[in-house]
Scaffold this motif. Structure first.
Motif, PDB file in Angstrom:
ATOM      1  N   SER A  69      52.832  65.838  -0.848  1.00  0.00           N
ATOM      2  CA  SER A  69      52.152  66.082  -2.118  1.00  0.00           C
ATOM      3  C   SER A  69      53.014  66.992  -2.981  1.00  0.00           C
ATOM      4  O   SER A  69      53.962  67.609  -2.499  1.00  0.00           O
ATOM      5  N   GLY A  70      52.682  67.057  -4.245  1.00  0.00           N
ATOM      6  CA  GLY A  70      53.463  67.859  -5.175  1.00  0.00           C
ATOM      7  C   GLY A  70      54.415  67.035  -6.021  1.00  0.00           C
ATOM      8  O   GLY A  70      55.282  67.583  -6.689  1.00  0.00           O
ATOM      9  N   LEU A  71      54.264  65.714  -6.004  1.00  0.00           N
ATOM     10  CA  LEU A  71      55.086  64.857  -6.859  1.00  0.00           C
ATOM     11  C   LEU A  71      54.464  64.886  -8.254  1.00  0.00           C
ATOM     12  O   LEU A  71      53.753  63.971  -8.652  1.00  0.00           O
ATOM     13  N   GLU A  72      54.717  65.975  -8.927  1.00  0.00           N
ATOM     14  CA  GLU A  72      54.137  66.188 -10.251  1.00  0.00           C
ATOM     15  C   GLU A  72      55.176  66.817 -11.170  1.00  0.00           C
ATOM     16  O   GLU A  72      56.072  67.515 -10.724  1.00  0.00           O
ATOM     17  N   ARG A  73      54.988  66.554 -12.436  1.00  0.00           N
ATOM     18  CA  ARG A  73      55.819  67.172 -13.478  1.00  0.00           C
ATOM     19  C   ARG A  73      54.950  67.283 -14.710  1.00  0.00           C
ATOM     20  O   ARG A  73      54.315  66.316 -15.113  1.00  0.00           O
ATOM     21  N   GLU A  74      54.905  68.462 -15.302  1.00  0.00           N
ATOM     22  CA  GLU A  74      54.028  68.687 -16.443  1.00  0.00           C
ATOM     23  C   GLU A  74      54.794  69.336 -17.585  1.00  0.00           C
ATOM     24  O   GLU A  74      55.525  70.310 -17.384  1.00  0.00           O
ATOM     25  N   VAL A  75      54.615  68.780 -18.769  1.00  0.00           N
ATOM     26  CA  VAL A  75      55.185  69.379 -19.972  1.00  0.00           C
ATOM     27  C   VAL A  75      54.152  70.383 -20.488  1.00  0.00           C
ATOM     28  O   VAL A  75      53.026  70.017 -20.821  1.00  0.00           O
ATOM     29  N   SER A  81      56.833  72.064 -12.354  1.00  0.00           N
ATOM     30  CA  SER A  81      56.474  71.213 -11.220  1.00  0.00           C
ATOM     31  C   SER A  81      55.952  72.119 -10.117  1.00  0.00           C
ATOM     32  O   SER A  81      56.524  73.187  -9.875  1.00  0.00           O
ATOM     33  N   PRO A  82      54.884  71.704  -9.430  1.00  0.00           N
ATOM     34  CA  PRO A  82      54.398  72.524  -8.312  1.00  0.00           C
ATOM     35  C   PRO A  82      55.341  72.405  -7.120  1.00  0.00           C
ATOM     36  O   PRO A  82      56.261  71.583  -7.109  1.00  0.00           O
ATOM     37  N   ASN A  83      55.101  73.212  -6.109  1.00  0.00           N
ATOM     38  CA  ASN A  83      55.880  73.117  -4.876  1.00  0.00           C
ATOM     39  C   ASN A  83      55.647  71.764  -4.215  1.00  0.00           C
ATOM     40  O   ASN A  83      54.579  71.163  -4.343  1.00  0.00           O
ATOM     41  N   LEU A  84      56.664  71.294  -3.516  1.00  0.00           N
ATOM     42  CA  LEU A  84      56.574  70.073  -2.725  1.00  0.00           C
ATOM     43  C   LEU A  84      55.984  70.457  -1.368  1.00  0.00           C
ATOM     44  O   LEU A  84      56.446  71.417  -0.738  1.00  0.00           O
ATOM     45  N   VAL A  85      54.959  69.746  -0.930  1.00  0.00           N
ATOM     46  CA  VAL A  85      54.290  70.060   0.326  1.00  0.00           C
ATOM     47  C   VAL A  85      54.456  68.882   1.283  1.00  0.00           C
ATOM     48  O   VAL A  85      54.090  67.750   0.956  1.00  0.00           O
ATOM     49  N   LEU A  86      55.029  69.165   2.461  1.00  0.00           N
ATOM     50  CA  LEU A  86      55.279  68.149   3.480  1.00  0.00           C
ATOM     51  C   LEU A  86      54.412  68.453   4.695  1.00  0.00           C
ATOM     52  O   LEU A  86      54.382  69.591   5.171  1.00  0.00           O
ATOM     53  N   ARG A  87      53.731  67.442   5.207  1.00  0.00           N
ATOM     54  CA  ARG A  87      52.894  67.610   6.397  1.00  0.00           C
ATOM     55  C   ARG A  87      53.313  66.572   7.438  1.00  0.00           C
ATOM     56  O   ARG A  87      53.565  65.423   7.102  1.00  0.00           O
ATOM     57  N   ARG A  88      53.348  67.033   8.688  1.00  0.00           N
ATOM     58  CA  ARG A  88      53.704  66.130   9.784  1.00  0.00           C
ATOM     59  C   ARG A  88      53.127  66.638  11.088  1.00  0.00           C
ATOM     60  O   ARG A  88      52.742  67.802  11.208  1.00  0.00           O
ATOM     61  N   GLY A  89      53.119  65.744  12.070  1.00  0.00           N
ATOM     62  CA  GLY A  89      52.696  66.132  13.403  1.00  0.00           C
ATOM     63  C   GLY A  89      53.707  67.102  13.999  1.00  0.00           C
ATOM     64  O   GLY A  89      54.921  66.916  13.864  1.00  0.00           O
ATOM     65  N   LEU A  90      53.213  68.148  14.624  1.00  0.00           N
ATOM     66  CA  LEU A  90      54.062  69.167  15.237  1.00  0.00           C
ATOM     67  C   LEU A  90      54.834  68.559  16.401  1.00  0.00           C
ATOM     68  O   LEU A  90      54.252  67.894  17.264  1.00  0.00           O
ATOM     69  N   THR A  91      56.153  68.754  16.406  1.00  0.00           N
ATOM     70  CA  THR A  91      57.021  68.220  17.458  1.00  0.00           C
ATOM     71  C   THR A  91      57.936  69.329  17.955  1.00  0.00           C
ATOM     72  O   THR A  91      57.868  70.468  17.489  1.00  0.00           O
ATOM     73  N   ASP A  92      58.827  68.977  18.870  1.00  0.00           N
ATOM     74  CA  ASP A  92      59.816  69.939  19.362  1.00  0.00           C
ATOM     75  C   ASP A  92      60.987  70.095  18.403  1.00  0.00           C
ATOM     76  O   ASP A  92      61.792  71.005  18.557  1.00  0.00           O
TER      77      ASP A  92
END
Length: 147
Positions: A31-37, A60-71
């Motif tokens: 999420s965070g695929l935004e751009r605002e004038v 633009s807001p921060n880019l937020v990445l979510r995923r399953g926790l791995t090693d």
């Protein structure tokens, strides 16, 4: 392919995230695929029928990445280096894929680096995947040419 196929919207579950041209793992959400004038109102003296709206900047807001926790700890190590004062800025690319797995659209987040990590919420009665979240600040987002 029929004439109407080009108008079909893309499905939002087919995407790839790359950090400095390397695939950064299987993310479940971006999420965070935004751009605002941004604008500011300006009332001109003697003009009483409207207010002028002037461009004042782009955010633009921060880019937020979510995923399953791995090693895999590559992203955690990047965050740790930033927390220790070694701010390493990278280009992060997000590609939306078509039904065949080819990149259909792409966005580039320039000079990105991690500013927040959140671990999973634990619940004994739940069988959900443990999700980690990484938030990246950046200097701007643009589309990727040639996709």
């Amino acid at each position: 392919m029929s004439a109407g196929d080009g108008a079909r919207p893309y499905l939002n579950f087919r995407f790839v995230v790359e950090v400095d041209s390397l695939v950064a793992g299987g993310f479940t959400e971006v999420s965070g695929l935004e751009r605002e004038v941004e604008t500011e109102a300006y009332d001109e003296g003697g003009v009483n029928d409207h207010t002028h709206t002037l461009r004042s900047g782009v955010t633009s807001p921060n880019l937020v990445l979510r995923r399953g926790l791995t090693d895999a700890d590559t992203l955690w190590n990047w965050l740790q280096r930033v927390a220790d004062g070694d701010v390493e800025r990278k280009t992060v690319l997000v590609f939306l894929q078509d039904a065949t797995g080819e990149a259909a659209r792409g966005w580039a987040f320039r000079e990105a680096y991690p500013v927040r990590w959140a671990g999973p919420a634990f619940a004994a009665e739940s069988g959900d995947v443990a999700i980690e979240t990484l938030e990246l600040t950046h200097t701007g987002v643009s589309t990727v040419d040639g996709v």
